[in-house]
Design a protein around this motif. Structure first.
Motif, PDB file in Angstrom:
ATOM      1  N   LYS A 128       0.543  -1.131  -0.052  1.00  0.00           N
ATOM      2  CA  LYS A 128       0.025  -0.198   0.224  1.00  0.00           C
ATOM      3  C   LYS A 128       0.428   0.947   0.219  1.00  0.00           C
ATOM      4  CE  LYS A 128      -0.846   0.071   4.885  1.00  0.00           C
ATOM      5  NZ  LYS A 128      -2.393   0.447   6.487  1.00  0.00           N
ATOM      6  N   LYS A 129       1.603   0.905   0.656  1.00  0.00           N
ATOM      7  CA  LYS A 129       3.013   2.061   0.604  1.00  0.00           C
ATOM      8  C   LYS A 129       3.661   2.545  -1.059  1.00  0.00           C
ATOM      9  CE  LYS A 129       7.304   0.646   2.619  1.00  0.00           C
ATOM     10  NZ  LYS A 129       8.580   1.494   3.831  1.00  0.00           N
ATOM     11  N   LYS A 132       0.005   3.756  -6.016  1.00  0.00           N
ATOM     12  CA  LYS A 132      -0.496   5.713  -6.461  1.00  0.00           C
ATOM     13  C   LYS A 132      -1.714   5.722  -5.752  1.00  0.00           C
ATOM     14  CE  LYS A 132       2.655   6.703 -10.195  1.00  0.00           C
ATOM     15  NZ  LYS A 132       2.471   7.277 -11.700  1.00  0.00           N
ATOM     16  N   ARG A 133      -2.763   7.096  -5.348  1.00  0.00           N
ATOM     17  CA  ARG A 133      -3.653   6.829  -5.092  1.00  0.00           C
ATOM     18  C   ARG A 133      -5.018   6.105  -5.804  1.00  0.00           C
ATOM     19  NH1 ARG A 133      -6.493  13.353  -3.819  1.00  0.00           N
ATOM     20  NH2 ARG A 133      -8.762  12.480  -2.861  1.00  0.00           N
ATOM     21  N   LYS A 134      -5.244   6.416  -6.681  1.00  0.00           N
ATOM     22  CA  LYS A 134      -6.203   5.594  -7.318  1.00  0.00           C
ATOM     23  C   LYS A 134      -5.683   4.046  -7.760  1.00  0.00           C
ATOM     24  CE  LYS A 134      -7.447   5.243 -12.633  1.00  0.00           C
ATOM     25  NZ  LYS A 134      -8.326   5.595 -14.169  1.00  0.00           N
ATOM     26  N   THR A 135      -4.697   3.714  -8.014  1.00  0.00           N
ATOM     27  CA  THR A 135      -4.028   2.466  -7.996  1.00  0.00           C
ATOM     28  C   THR A 135      -4.545   1.810  -5.462  1.00  0.00           C
ATOM     29  OG1 THR A 135      -1.991   2.545  -9.089  1.00  0.00           O
ATOM     30  CG2 THR A 135      -2.995   0.090  -8.321  1.00  0.00           C
ATOM     31  N   LYS A 136      -4.201   2.755  -4.954  1.00  0.00           N
ATOM     32  CA  LYS A 136      -4.549   2.165  -4.131  1.00  0.00           C
ATOM     33  C   LYS A 136      -6.221   2.113  -3.559  1.00  0.00           C
ATOM     34  CE  LYS A 136      -3.873   3.320   0.682  1.00  0.00           C
ATOM     35  NZ  LYS A 136      -3.498   4.502   1.726  1.00  0.00           N
ATOM     36  N   PHE A 137      -6.843   3.201  -4.572  1.00  0.00           N
ATOM     37  CA  PHE A 137      -8.461   2.896  -4.459  1.00  0.00           C
ATOM     38  C   PHE A 137      -9.129   1.812  -4.800  1.00  0.00           C
ATOM     39  CE2 PHE A 137     -12.399   3.225  -6.176  1.00  0.00           C
ATOM     40  CZ  PHE A 137     -12.946   4.142  -5.275  1.00  0.00           C
ATOM     41  N   ASN A 138      -8.368   1.085  -6.252  1.00  0.00           N
ATOM     42  CA  ASN A 138      -8.660   0.071  -6.787  1.00  0.00           C
ATOM     43  C   ASN A 138      -8.470  -1.722  -5.600  1.00  0.00           C
ATOM     44  OD1 ASN A 138     -10.159   1.930  -9.234  1.00  0.00           O
ATOM     45  ND2 ASN A 138      -8.065   1.299  -9.946  1.00  0.00           N
ATOM     46  N   GLU A 140      -8.263  -1.062  -2.678  1.00  0.00           N
ATOM     47  CA  GLU A 140      -8.998  -1.621  -1.694  1.00  0.00           C
ATOM     48  C   GLU A 140     -10.386  -1.817  -1.949  1.00  0.00           C
ATOM     49  OE1 GLU A 140      -8.928   2.745   0.427  1.00  0.00           O
ATOM     50  OE2 GLU A 140      -6.633   2.064   0.858  1.00  0.00           O
TER      51      GLU A 140
END
Length: 203
Positions: A128-129, A132-138, A140
């Protein structure tokens, strides 16, 4: 008296039309119930959007269905998901206690014996660290649906070394069902338009 039997499973692909629900179909005869019926099995075929992908997946599902029928699956007793989950492979001899490996951040690294749900969570914790923001959202969002789907199918505790492609297909199909049910519930819960008064307010 009817004899137990079944026709050869076939992939029904509607000429490659991906707007339709593809499935593997066959007819099954049950001598106990004195009935025969058509059976449709999807197992995640329609998760794929292109005809080529569905053809590949459909052929795999066809093999799974054929093997299940050869092994004694009776569609009158249960659906194929329940049957496949009921098959208990021989338990291997427990290996010696393994050394638990961890990342520099102290997060345990999944091993072949790690249960599926735990492995998914550990994988996310490790990555997770770096996401990127979009990839992290997907990521999750995928976890939010994948773990409950695995639990609903009773395979969330299956070790990684026993995880098969079939299990992944089952999870994908369950995710599709869960998301559809979620959408339906939201639509039903959506408040209607407010009623407009036709009278005249008097002061």
């Amino acid at each position: 008296m009817l004899k137990q039997g079944y026709s050869d499973p076939e992939l029904y692909r509607y000429g490659g039309d991906t707007d339709k629900e593809w499935y593997v179909g066959f007819r099954f005869t049950c001598p106990v119930r004195m009935k025969r019926k058509p059976v449709q099995v999807r197992l995640g075929i329609n998760f794929f959007k292109t005809a080529r992908e569905r053809d590949i997946e459909g052929k795999m599902v066809k093999k799974v269905v054929s093997k299940a029928l050869e092994d004694g699956w009776n569609p009158f007793d249960c659906n194929i998901e329940t049957y496949l989950n009921s098959i208990k492979p021989n338990e291997p001899t427990p290996p010696p206690a393994a050394i638990i490996l961890k990342t520099p951040d102290g997060i345990p690294i999944a091993t072949p014996d790690t249960p599926l749900a735990e492995a998914l969570d550990l994988s996310y914790q490790i990555k997770k660290k770096y996401l990127k923001r979009k990839t992290k959202f997907n990521y999750e969002t995928g976890l939010r649906y994948a773990v409950p789907a695995a639990k609903a199918l009773g395979i969330d505790m299956i070790p990684l070394n026993r995880l098969k492609r079939l299990h992944v297909r089952m999870i994908l199909e369950q995710i599709g069902k869960d998301r559809q049910e979620s959408t339906t519930r939201k639509e039903k819960a959506r408040p209607g338009r407010p009623m407009h008064s036709t009278g005249t307010n008097h002061i």
